[in-house]
Design an enzyme around this catalytic site. Sequence first.
Site, mmCIF file in Angstrom:
data_model
loop_
_atom_site.group_PDB
_atom_site.id
_atom_site.type_symbol
_atom_site.label_atom_id
_atom_site.label_comp_id
_atom_site.label_asym_id
_atom_site.label_seq_id
_atom_site.Cartn_x
_atom_site.Cartn_y
_atom_site.Cartn_z
ATOM 1 N N SER A 13 0.823 -1.204 0.000
ATOM 2 C CA SER A 13 0.000 0.000 0.000
ATOM 3 C C SER A 13 0.865 1.265 0.000
ATOM 4 O O SER A 13 0.569 2.233 -0.690
ATOM 5 C CB SER A 13 -0.935 0.009 1.217
ATOM 6 O OG SER A 13 -1.935 -0.969 1.046
ATOM 7 N N ASN A 65 -5.953 -7.691 -3.007
ATOM 8 C CA ASN A 65 -5.596 -8.165 -1.675
ATOM 9 C C ASN A 65 -4.607 -7.312 -0.896
ATOM 10 O O ASN A 65 -4.473 -7.483 0.313
ATOM 11 C CB ASN A 65 -5.012 -9.568 -1.755
ATOM 12 C CG ASN A 65 -5.987 -10.545 -2.366
ATOM 13 O OD1 ASN A 65 -7.065 -10.768 -1.823
ATOM 14 N ND2 ASN A 65 -5.633 -11.112 -3.504
ATOM 15 N N TYR A 66 -3.887 -6.450 -1.560
ATOM 16 C CA TYR A 66 -2.811 -5.749 -0.859
ATOM 17 C C TYR A 66 -2.928 -4.240 -0.823
ATOM 18 O O TYR A 66 -2.295 -3.583 -0.019
ATOM 19 C CB TYR A 66 -1.462 -6.125 -1.467
ATOM 20 C CG TYR A 66 -1.046 -7.530 -1.128
ATOM 21 C CD1 TYR A 66 -0.582 -7.830 0.142
ATOM 22 C CD2 TYR A 66 -1.135 -8.546 -2.057
ATOM 23 C CE1 TYR A 66 -0.221 -9.116 0.473
ATOM 24 C CE2 TYR A 66 -0.764 -9.849 -1.736
ATOM 25 C CZ TYR A 66 -0.300 -10.121 -0.465
ATOM 26 O OH TYR A 66 0.057 -11.391 -0.137
ATOM 27 N N LEU A 67 -3.678 -3.688 -1.759
ATOM 28 C CA LEU A 67 -3.698 -2.233 -1.857
ATOM 29 C C LEU A 67 -4.902 -1.658 -1.138
ATOM 30 O O LEU A 67 -6.046 -1.945 -1.512
ATOM 31 C CB LEU A 67 -3.718 -1.822 -3.330
ATOM 32 C CG LEU A 67 -2.527 -2.371 -4.126
ATOM 33 C CD1 LEU A 67 -2.641 -1.993 -5.586
ATOM 34 C CD2 LEU A 67 -1.220 -1.866 -3.536
#
Length: 757
Positions: A587, A714-716
Site C-alpha cells: 500500500s 488483496n494488498y492495496l
Amino acid sequence: MNGYKERHHKSHKSHKSSKHSHKDKDRHSSKHSSSSSKDKHRSSSKHSSSSSKDKDKHRSSKHHSSSSKHRHSSSSHKVKEERAEVKQEPVSPIKMKMDEDDIPLSARMVKTEKKRPCYAEDDDDEDDAPLSVRVDQAKKSPSSAKKRKMDDDDFMSSPKKKKTPLAKKVKSETKPTPTTPKKGKEKDPALQEDKWEWWKDEGLAEGCKWRYLQHMGPYFAPEYEPLPDHVRFYYDGKPVKLSPEAEEVAVFYGRMIDHDYTTQEVFNDNFLKDWRKVMNSKEKELLRDLRKCNFNEINDYFKLKSEERKAMSKEGKLEIKKQNEEIVKQYGFCVIDHHRQKIGNFRIEPPGLFRGRGDHPKRGMLKKRIMPEDVIINCSKDSPIPKPPPGHKWKEVRHDNTVTWLCSWTENIQGSIKYVMLNAASKLKGEKDFNKYETARKLYKCVDKIRAQYREDWKSKEMRIRQRAVAMYFIDKLALRAGNEKDEDTADTVGCCSIRVEHIKLHEKLDDKEYVVEFDFLGKDSIRYYNRVAVEKRVFKNLQIFMENKSPGDDLFDRLNTAILNKHLQSLMEGLTAKVFRTFNASRTLQEQLKLLTDEDDNVPGKMLSYNRANRAVAILCNHQRAVPKNFSQQMENLQGKIDAKRDAVKDAKRDYKASKADYKASRSITNQKNVEKKKKALDRAQEMLHKLEVQQTDKDENKEIALGTSKLNYLDPRISVAWCKKFDVPIEKIYNKTQREKFAWAIDMAEEDYEF
DNA sequence: TAAGAAACTTAGAATTCTTACC
DNA sequence: GGTAAGAATTCTAAGTTTCTTA
C-alpha cells in the site's frame, strides 16, 4: 508449462531429493521415539537445544545441484531488473495525516477474540446490544426491527427490501459517471445482495460473527452421465467398455489429455493408481499400462460438446443462462443478520483429478465426489435447517456463530477442510478487509521504531535474535512471505523463515554493487522468486555466519520459524504478523508511486497509465506473476502486423499529403486547398493510431508475465485508489470494475481525496 | 508448549462473458 | 455477423494465522 513461469520441476527435484535424503537419515537415527513427521523433527532440531548447530550438520545432505540453473527468457530478465529497481530501497516513511479521530466507527471493531458462541437466543431481549440490522431497520420501519424468522419461501423469493434510498448514498456515485446498465440486462433483484452499509453500523460482540444465519446448503455437483455408446475407450488398440465408476474417472483424464499435466510421470502414476482403485476386478486385471490407454474419443467427444454449446442458438443459450440464474437465486445467497448476502462458493467442488501446482507429489490423484453425508452445515439454531438432497442426510448440523462458514467438508487429497463462505462484497469479508488495512496503517506509525530495533538486533550476541532480525529485514524490505514449514507431501516451496542455504548466493561484489544477495527459490504456487539485492554490510556478514558449516539443504534460519517470528512481532505491535508487512509495503508503494507518477495535467488515459504503472510496481514487489498468456507470441505478431500496416499507411498518408501540397503549390485552387487539409487530417489520424498501437504493444509486452489483479484485490488499501480518483477526477469505474466496486464499497464511501494511508 | 486442526486469506489458471474489430 | 482479444468471473490450491488439544 508455458513461458517464464516454469514451475521448475527439475530444480524442484533437486530440492526434494535432498530433503528426502536427509529425512531418511533422520529416520535412521533419531526417529521412532516421536510420532513421525519430518516436520516435527525438523522444528525440534531447529529450536530446541543449544546444540542445534550440530544437528544442522547432521540434517544437511549431500546436495547435488544446489538450486537449478534456471532458464531465463530475455523478458524475464527485464522483469527482474525492474523488480530490483523498485525493490532496492525500503519504503521511506511519509508523514501520516490521518489521526485516530479520522478512523471511522468500524475501525473500533478491531481484533476479535475467539469466544463462546453468542447465540441469538442469548440476545433475544432486543434492547441491549445494538444489532446492526436493528439499527438499520429501526431507522426505516420500526415494526420490522423485530427479529424475523423467515420461512423457506420468504427466503427464496425476494429479500426484505430496504425501504430507504438514503442508504444508497455512496459518495462516489454522486459523480456524473454512472455505470449505465447494459441494454437487455435488467437487474433481477433476486440476483443481488441488498446494499448494506455495514461500516456505518456498530460491530457485534467480540468473537461473534453473526446473530442470525440462514441458507440453503451447498449446491452439489451434477451426477455422472455415462458416455454414449459410440464414444469408446481403447486399451491396446481394442475397445473396452468400462464400468460406470471406472468410466467416470477415465473421463476426468480423457478430458485433460491436451494438458501438460498428462505428460508428467507423477501425475500419470498417481492417476493410474487411483483409477485402479475404482475399477472392477476384470478391469484391474486388464488395464495396467497407461501408455496402452487411448482416451482420444473421450477427448474428442467433450471437445465436440463444447463446440456445440458455443454454436447453440441464442434461445438455447438463454435457456441455460436462466437455469443457472435459478440455481444462483436459490443457493447463491444467505440471510445473515437480516441482510441478504451473496455466497462466494456455494457449489461443492466436483470430483476430478487433483491439480496440484509445481512439483506436487499428489498431482493426478482422484478427488472424490463429495456427498451430503460429508458436509457439515452451520446456521442459526432458529433458522430453517437446509434440506439435504432427497434420500440423504448431512454429516452434522451445527450452530457456531464464532465462525463465518456456512458449510464445510474434508477433502480426500490432503485431508484439509474446505468451506463455503461469503462473497468478498459481504460484510463479513469487508470488515475483515478493513481491519487488515487498519493494522497495516498502524504498522506505518511504528515501523521506524521496529526497523531501528531489528537493525540493532543484527549485532545481538544471540544467534536466534540475529536470525530473527535479518529475517525481519527481508520481510520488510523484500515483502517476502512468512514461510511456514511444510509437509513432506506437498510441493517444495519456501518463504522467508524456511529459506535454505541453497536458495541464496552471496556476492561481496556484483557488477557495481557491494554485498549483493542473490535469491533464487520457489515460493507460493511454485512461482520462482529471483532477485539480486544489495544489502547492508551487517546483514551480509550475518548471512555468511548463518551459512557457515551448513549444507545446501539446511535451513538458513535454523533458530527461527514463523511462530517465533510472529510471537516477537506481536510483542512489538498488537496484531502485527509477518503478512502485515506485505500489506503495508504494498500500500505504501502504491501511494508513493501514485504521488510520483501522476501528472494532474494529464488526460484520463495518461493518468490511468500512471495508475497502472504504480500498480505494476506493487505487483513486481510482491512477485505476482502469471503464465504468459496462450497465443501470446501470435498475438504479438498480429499486433506487429497491424503496426507494420499502420506504418505503411502513415507513409502513404505522408506521401499523399506531400503530393497534395505540391498540387496546391502548382494551382492554388480551393479544391486543392481542401484536399491538403483532408490529407493532413488523414495523416494525423494515422499517426495517432500508430502511436496508440505502439503504446499497446509496449504495455502488452511489459505486462506479459505480471499479474496486477492479486495486489489490487488483496494488498492495496482501496482508499488510496479511491482518494486518487477523487483527487485527479478519474472515474472510479476506470480502476475498479463492478465486482471490485462492490467489494470496496466501504472504501468508496469512506475515503476523501486527502486520504493518506 | 508444540503439534495438528481449523479458519481464513491469497493466488494463478481456467472458463465464461463482453467488447472491438473487420 | 463472426471472430479474436480482453475483461470478468469462477474455481480451488496454497498459503498464513489462530485455535485446540495432548
